[in-house]
Enzyme design. Structure first.
Site, PDB file in Angstrom:
ATOM      1  CB  ALA A 243      -1.713   7.432  -3.871  1.00 49.91           C
TER       2      ALA A 243
ATOM      3  N   GLY B  31       0.835  -1.211   0.000  1.00 54.96           N
ATOM      4  CA  GLY B  31       0.000   0.000   0.000  1.00 54.96           C
ATOM      5  C   GLY B  31       0.858   1.244   0.000  1.00 54.96           C
ATOM      6  CG  ASN B  32      -0.230   4.652  -1.542  1.00 53.91           C
ATOM      7  OD1 ASN B  32      -0.933   5.482  -0.977  1.00 53.91           O
ATOM      8  ND2 ASN B  32      -0.626   4.006  -2.645  1.00 53.91           N
ATOM      9  CG  PHE B  33       2.947   6.448   3.888  1.00 54.14           C
ATOM     10  CD1 PHE B  33       2.664   5.670   4.993  1.00 54.14           C
ATOM     11  CD2 PHE B  33       4.224   6.402   3.351  1.00 54.14           C
ATOM     12  CE1 PHE B  33       3.626   4.859   5.561  1.00 54.14           C
ATOM     13  CE2 PHE B  33       5.197   5.602   3.905  1.00 54.14           C
ATOM     14  CZ  PHE B  33       4.905   4.823   5.015  1.00 54.14           C
ATOM     15  CB  SER B  34      -2.718   8.040  -0.390  1.00 52.77           C
ATOM     16  OG  SER B  34      -3.888   8.779  -0.594  1.00 52.77           O
TER      17      SER B  34
END
Ligand code: CTP
Length: 404
Positions: free
Chosen positions: A276, A208-211
């Site tokens: 994102a 995943g990512n930090f969005s």
């Protein structure tokens, strides 16, 4: 902001934020509104009815009957062009969500045929409690308008979510609602993607990512504020919106976001892709939890569908497509490439090199790149203000193409 001639019932309930309501009434009156104030017993502990009566120039009503006088809640509900419950305590919210009616505020609320605005105020833990969440969803589902809480210092001394919106912002909110000039997107359907995506590796892990989803949600709300009917395709995020004009479709993976966006796009005139999206997902998703055995583990990844590029390919005249670009270097060049390669009409560029921009913040610093070659550097501002500016520029693009 004009509220000239508007008749407003303000219901004040028991929260420390009630101390701001005399100022709020002053601002409403200054904007041209005729304001009648209702107060609960709990609210009268926080703010003086005499102050509210003085600034509103009307008696403040607390009970369905005051001595021998019956305060006709039905008449009040019919008199008002808008009712605003500010601050709305957790207790009153619970009553509104469940149709309880043990005071004048609830009686007027149930009788009101006008739009109702709810500006909650409470401590963060109360705000985040599942019962408050459920009550918020319910009152929003009834068609009420929510004036979102803001982040900041709370009466408990904690810093967090739960402060009532500032009186100036609430006046602007009401003014925006009544101003037809502001509804340039009435009749328009819009699609917004927001948040991260999670790509499953096995049943317990993901890439995943930090969005946070905040920027995309702010854009969905800004489009809805101008009258658009918005579909928000939201990846896994702790954020949400209660805007009555925004329908949220929750998704997890890039593929789910792709499917939901493709389905919604056909029917929309404006699409803003702020999510994102993961560029790669595991080529294979393990059905059982991967056990820790080898010293090294390699996970083969495969490219996801590019949603923005896919929409760019099927875009029709009359559709405005806006993407984002998050860059760490050669920002303008990379963003210009994306604008062209994905056939977007505008790219909103964030650079992670700018302090206060990007994922974790409530602020953002954006440069807009348009197909005409024009670059507009917006200042560092709240994500809400940045979203409003982006919508202004979308309107400008549509005017220029005579499709507004
Ligand atoms: N985007 C998308 N689908 C993807 C990847 C990106 O719709 N699978 C969209 C994003 O929502 C954003 C734009 O494309 O509007 C640019 O995203 P960004 O991550 O900055 O760029 P990428 O195209 O993924 O390229 P790179 O990661 O190489 O910078």
């Amino acid at each position: 902001m004009s509220l000239q001639g508007k008749k407003i019932v303000l219901a004040v309930t028991g929260s420390i934020a009630a101390y701001k309501t005399p100022h709020f009434v002053r601002l409403l009156v200054k904007a041209g509104a005729d304001v009648k104030v209702l107060i609960t017993d709990a609210a009268a502990q926080f703010v003086s009815p005499l102050s509210l009566a003085t600034v509103s120039k009307h008696p403040v009503l607390a009970n369905v009957n005051d001595g021998a006088t019956w305060n006709n809640h039905v008449e009040l509900g019919l008199w008002a062009d808008a009712m605003i419950i500010a601050p709305c305590s957790a207790n009153t919210l619970g009553k509104l969500a469940n149709g309880l009616c043990d005071n004048l505020v609830c009686a007027v609320y149930l009788s009101a045929r006008c739009p109702v605005f709810i500006a909650p105020a409470m401590d963060e833990d109360m705000w985040l409690h599942p019962s408050t969440r459920a009550n918020m969803s319910k009152v929003r589902g009834f068609g009420n308008h929510i004036i979102p809480v803001v982040h900041g210092e709370l009466a408990s001394g904690l810093i967090g979510e739960g402060r009532m919106a500032e009186p100036e912002d609430m006046v602007a909110h009401l003014g925006g609602f009544f101003s037809e000039e502001n509804k340039q997107l009435k009749g328009i359907k819009a699609l917004v993607t927001a948040g991260p995506t999670y790509e499953r590796i096995d049943p317990v892990r993901f890439i995943g990512n930090f969005s946070s989803g905040k920027m995309g949600i702010a854009i969905a709300e800004a489009l809805a504020d101008r009258g658009a009917q918005v579909t928000l395709v939201l990846g896994p995020s702790h954020e949400h919106t209660y805007h009555s004009q925004v329908k949220t479709i929750g998704v997890e993976s890039a593929h789910e976001m792709y499917e939901a966006s493709m389905a919604a796009f056909k029917d929309t005139q404006i699409a803003v892709l702020a999510a994102a999206v993961a560029d790669y997902r595991p080529a294979m998703q393990a059905t059982e939890k991967i056990k820790k055995k080898e010293t090294e583990l390699t996970i083969a990844l495969t490219k996801t569908d590019d949603i923005l590029a896919s929409l760019g390919k099927i875009k029709q005249p009359g559709q405005t497509l806006v993407g984002f670009a998050l860059e760490t270097n050669d920002e303008l060049a990379h963003a210009a490439e994306k604008l062209k390669a994905k056939n977007a009409d505008m790219i909103a560029l964030n650079s992670l090199r700018d302090a206060g921009a990007g994922f974790a913040h409530n602020t953002n610093k954006i440069t807009l790149l348009k197909r005409s070659g024009v670059h507009v550097a917006l200042p560092l501002q709240s994500k809400k203000d940045a979203a409003a500016s982006i919508v202004d520029h979308i309107l400008e693009l549509r005017h220029a193409e005579k499709i507004a």
